[in-house]
Design an enzyme around this catalytic site. Structure first.
Site, PDB file in Angstrom:
ATOM      1  N   GLY A 162      -4.631   5.906   2.017  1.00 43.36           N
ATOM      2  CA  GLY A 162      -4.184   4.605   2.508  1.00 43.36           C
ATOM      3  C   GLY A 162      -5.343   3.796   3.062  1.00 43.36           C
ATOM      4  N   ILE A 174       0.896  -1.152   0.000  1.00 40.60           N
ATOM      5  CA  ILE A 174       0.000   0.000   0.000  1.00 40.60           C
ATOM      6  C   ILE A 174       0.932   1.199   0.000  1.00 40.60           C
ATOM      7  CG2 ILE A 174      -1.685   1.387   1.258  1.00 40.60           C
ATOM      8  CD1 ILE A 174      -2.904  -1.135   2.362  1.00 40.60           C
ATOM      9  N   TYR A 175       1.018   1.858  -1.127  1.00 43.69           N
ATOM     10  CA  TYR A 175       1.915   3.003  -1.288  1.00 43.69           C
ATOM     11  C   TYR A 175       1.078   4.247  -1.588  1.00 43.69           C
ATOM     12  CZ  TYR A 175       6.118   0.029  -1.782  1.00 43.69           C
ATOM     13  OH  TYR A 175       7.161  -0.835  -1.583  1.00 43.69           O
ATOM     14  N   ASN A 202       8.797   0.743  11.082  1.00 45.45           N
ATOM     15  CA  ASN A 202       7.815   1.617  10.442  1.00 45.45           C
ATOM     16  C   ASN A 202       6.606   1.756  11.374  1.00 45.45           C
ATOM     17  OD1 ASN A 202       6.124   3.061   8.768  1.00 45.45           O
ATOM     18  ND2 ASN A 202       6.487   1.781   6.975  1.00 45.45           N
ATOM     19  N   TYR A 233      -2.154  -0.206  10.781  1.00 43.83           N
ATOM     20  CA  TYR A 233      -2.705  -1.552  10.636  1.00 43.83           C
ATOM     21  C   TYR A 233      -3.361  -2.027  11.932  1.00 43.83           C
ATOM     22  CZ  TYR A 233      -0.243  -1.593   6.203  1.00 43.83           C
ATOM     23  OH  TYR A 233       0.190  -1.280   4.942  1.00 43.83           O
ATOM     24  N   LYS A 246      -4.792  -0.154  14.160  1.00 47.31           N
ATOM     25  CA  LYS A 246      -6.046   0.595  14.246  1.00 47.31           C
ATOM     26  C   LYS A 246      -7.136  -0.071  13.400  1.00 47.31           C
ATOM     27  CE  LYS A 246      -6.991   4.186  11.765  1.00 47.31           C
ATOM     28  NZ  LYS A 246      -6.942   5.329  10.968  1.00 47.31           N
TER      29      LYS A 246
END
Length: 174
Positions: free
Chosen positions: A107, A95-96, A134, A141, A143
């Site tokens: 995102g 996911i960029y 990161n 993620y 959340k």
């Protein structure tokens, strides 16, 4: 307005540009120029991306903000997954989102698309690998209901880094 559209081989240069930009924006300050160059050359070259985009088990989706491509999602199922996992799963490999568009929920929309595809595929869970340093991505993620279930080594150039493997249950077992 933000739209998510399925990507195809004609979108290769868009995916390539976003991939190189996002990876560089996110990781260049904490990795050597040599390792970055090697990783980008190996993973975002035209031949490699062509193979990935043409793989029916690796759908890509591009996020557009007012018709401008600003991010993308790459999923893997079946043998396209980067890890062998026993259950029925789908991998969220990338996911960029371009840094200039962080904070605009792009995102989240890409993750929602991944979850929708996972639900339509009737898999047990969606999973992903995220670099243990990161913290912003890990919080995002978590959340969204992901939790860590394992680790693996991610090689960037000649540097071995640890990725946390996180998963989100999709269907409940009867």
């Amino acid at each position: 307005m933000i739209e998510i559209k399925r990507a195809y081989i004609q979108d290769l240069s868009t995916i390539q540009q976003i991939g190189i930009s996002c990876f560089t924006e996110t990781f260049s300050e904490i990795n050597t120029p040599e390792n970055m160059k090697k990783y980008l050359q190996e993973n975002f070259n035209t031949a490699q991306l062509s193979l990935e985009i043409n793989n029916p088990d690796s759908p890509f989706y591009i996020a557009y903000c007012d018709n401008e491509p600003v991010g993308y999602l790459k999923l893997n199922s079946g043998n396209a997954q980067t890890e062998t996992i026993e259950d029925e799963t789908i991998e969220i490999q990338r996911i960029y989102v371009l840094k200039a568009f962080h904070g605009k929920k792009i995102g989240q929309l890409l993750l929602d698309q991944a979850i929708k595809v996972a639900q339509e595929s009737n898999v047990d869970y969606a999973w992903l690998g995220v670099w243990e340093e990161n913290h912003r991505a890990i919080q995002f993620y978590e959340k969204n209901g992901f939790f860590t279930f394992d680790k693996h080594i991610f090689t960037l150039g000649n540097d071995q880094q640890t990725d946390l493997l996180m998963k989100l249950p999709i269907k409940t077992k009867a």
